[in-house]
Scaffold this active site. Structure first.
Site, PDB file in Angstrom:
ATOM      1  N   THR A 142      69.265  27.278   3.684  1.00 23.68           N
ATOM      2  CA  THR A 142      69.910  26.192   4.352  1.00 23.68           C
ATOM      3  C   THR A 142      71.656  26.444   4.571  1.00 23.68           C
ATOM      4  OG1 THR A 142      70.239  23.780   4.029  1.00 23.68           O
ATOM      5  CG2 THR A 142      70.540  24.910   2.202  1.00 23.68           C
ATOM      6  N   SER A 187      65.407  23.149   4.005  1.00 28.47           N
ATOM      7  CA  SER A 187      64.557  21.870   3.845  1.00 28.47           C
ATOM      8  C   SER A 187      63.481  21.820   4.867  1.00 28.47           C
ATOM      9  CB  SER A 187      65.426  20.559   4.054  1.00 28.47           C
ATOM     10  OG  SER A 187      65.852  20.462   5.364  1.00 28.47           O
ATOM     11  N   GLU A 188      63.551  22.203   6.108  1.00 25.97           N
ATOM     12  CA  GLU A 188      62.631  22.482   7.063  1.00 25.97           C
ATOM     13  C   GLU A 188      61.458  23.469   6.651  1.00 25.97           C
ATOM     14  OE1 GLU A 188      64.250  22.294  10.944  1.00 25.97           O
ATOM     15  OE2 GLU A 188      65.072  20.273  10.703  1.00 25.97           O
ATOM     16  N   HIS A 246      66.584  25.363  18.539  1.00 25.53           N
ATOM     17  CA  HIS A 246      66.562  24.255  19.776  1.00 25.53           C
ATOM     18  C   HIS A 246      67.116  24.945  20.988  1.00 25.53           C
ATOM     19  CE1 HIS A 246      68.135  22.119  15.968  1.00 25.53           C
ATOM     20  NE2 HIS A 246      66.751  21.983  15.842  1.00 25.53           N
TER      21      HIS A 246
END
Length: 288
Positions: free
Chosen positions: A49, A79-80, A101
């Protein structure tokens, strides 16, 4: 923490290399995105992270189990990672996952616009339909579960109002899916500025699917009876009542499904039986 499978410099360097490519392409700003690779039955190496993927080093990589528990590494896991692990649990063939993204594909995610098919040959052969998973707050299991209904028939998914996730047997393959998708979305957006996009016709679309099958690639259109060549989603069961509607582009033409086209071009089993019976009768008469 120490784990014997954690000592894997080659895979760690590959994760860092993919991180650099993602960052250099503008697919992940600042600390965006995450990357993972399954190294054992219950062990997955992943990016940590709060780290820029373009500056990540092998010693930054950490290890988790398939439930998300951290097994090794000095930095905390992302966390993903639950999204990656959910994909791996449902697709045992998947070893690598890349989430980021990419701007052009994410534009479709933000607009909640389905990506047209029957436009570019390379997309038809090497990618196929790209579904849009419904929105959920990132980070939890509910977010990870949004992709589950679509995993059977694709290796690339757009995450609504978020980004993309792509996966495969190698890190390069997973990354390439993202790069191909974003390049296609960029072409679509540029073409729209010139006017409406032009769809391939029925013959051209069928020929591309024939080529795809010949090359050994799978496609939902090979199996779903009521899925036409270009416009009906093979993922309608996953969408349920949230199936996205095309607004930015002209609707694709309504061609018959690939299976329907093939069955229409080939004699049915009953017709073949009749022909065989007649042939046998003729041959018997000639031999009398």
């Amino acid at each position: 923490m120490y784990h014997p499978l954690f000592n894997n410099p080659e895979i760690k360097e590959q994760i860092c290399e993919i991180g650099r490519r993602v960052y250099d392409k503008g697919f992940a700003a600042a600390n965006d995105g995450n990357i993972s690779y399954r190294v054992g039955e219950n062990e997955v190496l992943c990016s940590p992270t709060m780290i820029c993927k373009g500056f990540m080093k092998p010693e930054d990589v950490c290890m988790v189990d398939l439930d998300g528990g951290q097994l090794a590494g000095e930095r905390k896991r992302t966390s993903e990672i639950l999204l990656h692990l959910t994909i791996m649990k449902h697709r045992p063939d998947v070893k690598a996952v890349v989430h980021c993204h990419p701007p052009h594909a994410t534009a479709f995610a933000v607009a909640r616009e389905p990506i047209p098919q029957c436009v570019l040959p390379e997309i038809e052969v090497f990618m196929g339909e790209v579904p849009l998973a419904p929105y959920e707050t990132p980070g939890g299991q509910a977010f990870a579960d949004t992709v589950v209904p679509f995993l059977k028939s694709t290796n690339t998914i757009i995450l609504t109002n978020h980004g993309t996730v792509s996966f495969g047997k190698t890190l390069e393959e997973a990354y390439w899916k993202t790069e191909i998708l974003d390049a296609y979305c960029r072409i679509l957006l540029l073409a729209k500025q010139l006017g409406p996009i032009k769809y391939l016709d029925e013959k051209e679309s069928t020929e591309l699917l024939d080529l795809k099958k010949k090359l050994g690639f799978d496609d939902p259109r090979f199996h779903v009876e009521d899925c036409d060549l270009c416009s009906n989603s093979a993922f309608r069961d996953g969408y349920q009542e949230q199936m996205p509607k095309q607004r930015a582009f002209d609707p694709a033409p309504q061609y018959p499904g690939y299976l329907q086209t093939k069955s229409a071009s080939q004699p049915s089993v009953d017709t073949e039986a009749v022909v065989q019976a007649i042939t046998e009768q003729v041959m018997a008469a000639m031999n009398r």
